[in-house]
Motif scaffolding. Structure first.
Motif, mmCIF file in Angstrom:
data_model
loop_
_atom_site.group_PDB
_atom_site.id
_atom_site.type_symbol
_atom_site.label_atom_id
_atom_site.label_comp_id
_atom_site.label_asym_id
_atom_site.label_seq_id
_atom_site.Cartn_x
_atom_site.Cartn_y
_atom_site.Cartn_z
ATOM 1 N N GLY A 97 -60.215 11.655 46.005
ATOM 2 C CA GLY A 97 -59.952 13.078 46.162
ATOM 3 C C GLY A 97 -60.155 13.852 44.878
ATOM 4 O O GLY A 97 -59.991 13.324 43.770
ATOM 5 N N PHE A 98 -60.521 15.109 45.055
ATOM 6 C CA PHE A 98 -60.767 16.024 43.947
ATOM 7 C C PHE A 98 -59.712 17.130 43.959
ATOM 8 O O PHE A 98 -59.464 17.744 45.003
ATOM 9 C CB PHE A 98 -62.155 16.659 44.072
ATOM 10 C CG PHE A 98 -63.296 15.687 43.959
ATOM 11 C CD1 PHE A 98 -64.067 15.644 42.806
ATOM 12 C CD2 PHE A 98 -63.609 14.817 44.999
ATOM 13 C CE1 PHE A 98 -65.124 14.746 42.685
ATOM 14 C CE2 PHE A 98 -64.667 13.926 44.898
ATOM 15 C CZ PHE A 98 -65.426 13.887 43.735
ATOM 16 N N VAL B 38 -59.828 12.469 41.001
ATOM 17 C CA VAL B 38 -60.693 13.231 40.102
ATOM 18 C C VAL B 38 -60.057 14.588 39.832
ATOM 19 O O VAL B 38 -59.821 15.349 40.763
ATOM 20 C CB VAL B 38 -62.098 13.395 40.708
ATOM 21 C CG1 VAL B 38 -63.051 14.017 39.681
ATOM 22 C CG2 VAL B 38 -62.651 12.051 41.187
ATOM 23 N N TYR B 39 -59.786 14.877 38.557
ATOM 24 C CA TYR B 39 -58.994 16.042 38.108
ATOM 25 C C TYR B 39 -57.910 16.397 39.132
ATOM 26 O O TYR B 39 -57.821 17.511 39.638
ATOM 27 C CB TYR B 39 -59.868 17.256 37.755
ATOM 28 C CG TYR B 39 -61.049 17.578 38.652
ATOM 29 C CD1 TYR B 39 -60.900 18.322 39.819
ATOM 30 C CD2 TYR B 39 -62.338 17.172 38.295
ATOM 31 C CE1 TYR B 39 -61.978 18.643 40.621
ATOM 32 C CE2 TYR B 39 -63.432 17.481 39.097
ATOM 33 C CZ TYR B 39 -63.242 18.221 40.263
ATOM 34 O OH TYR B 39 -64.313 18.547 41.059
ATOM 35 N N THR C 159 -59.994 17.153 29.241
ATOM 36 C CA THR C 159 -58.898 17.637 28.396
ATOM 37 C C THR C 159 -58.760 19.154 28.450
ATOM 38 O O THR C 159 -57.646 19.689 28.376
ATOM 39 C CB THR C 159 -59.120 17.187 26.937
ATOM 40 O OG1 THR C 159 -59.222 15.763 26.904
ATOM 41 C CG2 THR C 159 -57.976 17.625 26.035
ATOM 42 N N ASP C 160 -59.886 19.850 28.584
ATOM 43 C CA ASP C 160 -59.850 21.316 28.555
ATOM 44 C C ASP C 160 -59.688 21.939 29.943
ATOM 45 O O ASP C 160 -60.003 23.111 30.148
ATOM 46 C CB ASP C 160 -61.104 21.876 27.879
ATOM 47 C CG ASP C 160 -62.386 21.609 28.664
ATOM 48 O OD1 ASP C 160 -62.336 20.786 29.617
ATOM 49 O OD2 ASP C 160 -63.427 22.214 28.341
ATOM 50 N N ASP C 161 -59.164 21.170 30.892
ATOM 51 C CA ASP C 161 -58.923 21.689 32.236
ATOM 52 C C ASP C 161 -57.792 22.720 32.174
ATOM 53 O O ASP C 161 -56.639 22.382 31.911
ATOM 54 C CB ASP C 161 -58.542 20.544 33.184
ATOM 55 C CG ASP C 161 -58.525 20.943 34.652
ATOM 56 O OD1 ASP C 161 -58.252 22.117 34.948
ATOM 57 O OD2 ASP C 161 -58.788 20.063 35.493
ATOM 58 N N LYS C 162 -58.114 23.969 32.414
ATOM 59 C CA LYS C 162 -57.126 25.055 32.351
ATOM 60 C C LYS C 162 -56.459 25.307 33.706
ATOM 61 O O LYS C 162 -55.495 26.066 33.790
ATOM 62 C CB LYS C 162 -57.805 26.363 31.884
ATOM 63 C CG LYS C 162 -58.432 26.297 30.494
ATOM 64 C CD LYS C 162 -57.381 26.183 29.408
ATOM 65 C CE LYS C 162 -57.957 26.462 28.028
ATOM 66 N NZ LYS C 162 -58.971 25.452 27.623
ATOM 67 N N THR C 163 -56.982 24.713 34.752
ATOM 68 C CA THR C 163 -56.445 24.931 36.096
ATOM 69 C C THR C 163 -55.403 23.882 36.459
ATOM 70 O O THR C 163 -54.284 24.207 36.858
ATOM 71 C CB THR C 163 -57.584 24.923 37.132
ATOM 72 O OG1 THR C 163 -58.545 25.911 36.772
ATOM 73 C CG2 THR C 163 -57.059 25.232 38.527
ATOM 74 N N GLY D 249 -63.774 21.205 31.878
ATOM 75 C CA GLY D 249 -63.011 22.167 32.659
ATOM 76 C C GLY D 249 -62.550 21.583 33.977
ATOM 77 O O GLY D 249 -62.362 20.378 34.128
ATOM 78 N N HIS D 250 -62.396 22.459 34.959
ATOM 79 C CA HIS D 250 -61.933 22.030 36.273
ATOM 80 C C HIS D 250 -63.048 22.205 37.294
ATOM 81 O O HIS D 250 -63.876 23.098 37.186
ATOM 82 C CB HIS D 250 -60.716 22.856 36.707
ATOM 83 C CG HIS D 250 -60.059 22.329 37.942
ATOM 84 N ND1 HIS D 250 -59.322 21.175 37.945
ATOM 85 C CD2 HIS D 250 -60.046 22.802 39.219
ATOM 86 C CE1 HIS D 250 -58.880 20.945 39.175
ATOM 87 N NE2 HIS D 250 -59.307 21.922 39.970
#
Length: 306
Positions: A155-156, A194-195, A245-249, A278-279
């Motif tokens: 899943g994402f 995944v994220y 690492t830089d996922d802001k969501t 990111g996301h």
């Protein structure tokens, strides 16, 4: 004319031996649980990628690789979308086709979303559909060339939350059921997140997913039930995690906490944290070495001891 006819026959024969797609409903007609009839209809946006919302009749599309390449391993793919929509192609069918190219049977799950008026109890429907999908795949394993002991969930984002919920809240099936599908276990043999949205607690929760699934004012017991990092046991299946690492969501701490919980319970786990991305990067095509995360996944899937 005979040459043309032979060519066409050869082409059709090859086509039939190539990858196939089969779509089937999750539930028998008129027997969808936690469902009430409304005036709502399913919506599909194809502006850039395919987004599906207000799912009424959940289904799954099975992508079968050619028999010569098939490994017997199957992955049910849950697209993300914050529990308000499904990123059906970006995090669903595109992923399925890549897995097919590696000989892996892929099943894209079109699950019900809690914001639909057709749900009796909104938060129950996604997990019901995910459990049913696992059971349905196992019930059809022989027909589709699947090893029943090699069926996993992927899943994402919010779909990652659904996958993490299934891997921590599965059951062994109802042996007394008259429905042969319901007698199958809903435990995935592995999980790929995944994220993923994992926690329903501040400060790392994704507020949109939480509010859409259980409501902004949900009691603490419900929030705990849907916080994957608090539900891991030694029966949770092997898990693969990917995040930027830089996922802001959805903060990377969601994956970090899940990794710690799995490791603490003695569950085999592999995690890949990338500095940027990111996301919602999906397959990350064209995103430098982030694009290789799917190679790491295939390596991991092939290395599972099942």
């Amino acid at each position: 004319m005979k040459i043309i006819a032979c060519f066409l026959f050869s082409f059709l024969l090859q086509h039939n031996l190539m990858a196939q797609e089969i779509t089937l409903p999750l539930w028998p007609a008129g027997k969808v649980p936690n469902y009430q009839k409304t005036d709502e209809t399913e919506k599909r946006d194809t502006t850039e990628t395919i987004h599906v919302s207000h799912v009424q009749m959940p289904d799954m599309t099975v992508f079968l690789p050619s028999k010569r390449n098939a490994t017997g391993q199957a992955v049910i793919v849950c697209p993300g979308g914050g529990y308000v929509t499904l990123s059906y192609s970006w995090e669903g069918t595109d992923v399925a086709k890549l897995l097919n190219a590696k000989g892996i049977i892929a099943i894209v799950l079109k699950y019900r979303l809690p914001n639909s008026k057709s749900n009796v109890t909104p938060h129950l429907s996604p997990l019901m559909d995910a459990k049913r999908a696992i059971r349905l795949v196992r019930a059809n394993a022989a027909k589709w060339g699947i090893n029943k002991a090699r069926v996993g969930i992927m899943g994402f984002s919010a779909g990652g939350h659904l996958a993490s919920t299934l891997e921590t809240h599965f059951d062994e099936g109802d042996a007394a059921s008259t429905d042969s599908v319901e007698r199958q276990s809903s435990r995935p043999d592995f999980a790929v997140l995944v994220y993923p949205v994992i926690s329903m607690s501040k400060p790392i929760m994704h507020a949109g997913s939480r509010n859409n699934l259980i409501g902004a004012n949900a009691d603490s017991s419900l929030a705990k039930y849907y916080s994957g990092e608090l539900q891991v046991t030694n029966q949770t299946p092997p898990t693969f995690l990917v995040h930027a690492t830089d996922d802001k969501t959805v903060p990377v701490e969601n994956s970090l906490l899940m990794y710690q919980a799995l490791r603490g319970a003695g569950v085999p786990v592999e995690m890949h944290i990338y500095p940027t991305g990111g996301h919602g990067f999906g397959l990350a095509i064209g995103k430098y070495y982030l694009e290789t995360w799917t190679d790491r996944l295939v390596d991991w899937l092939r290395g599972l001891k099942q």
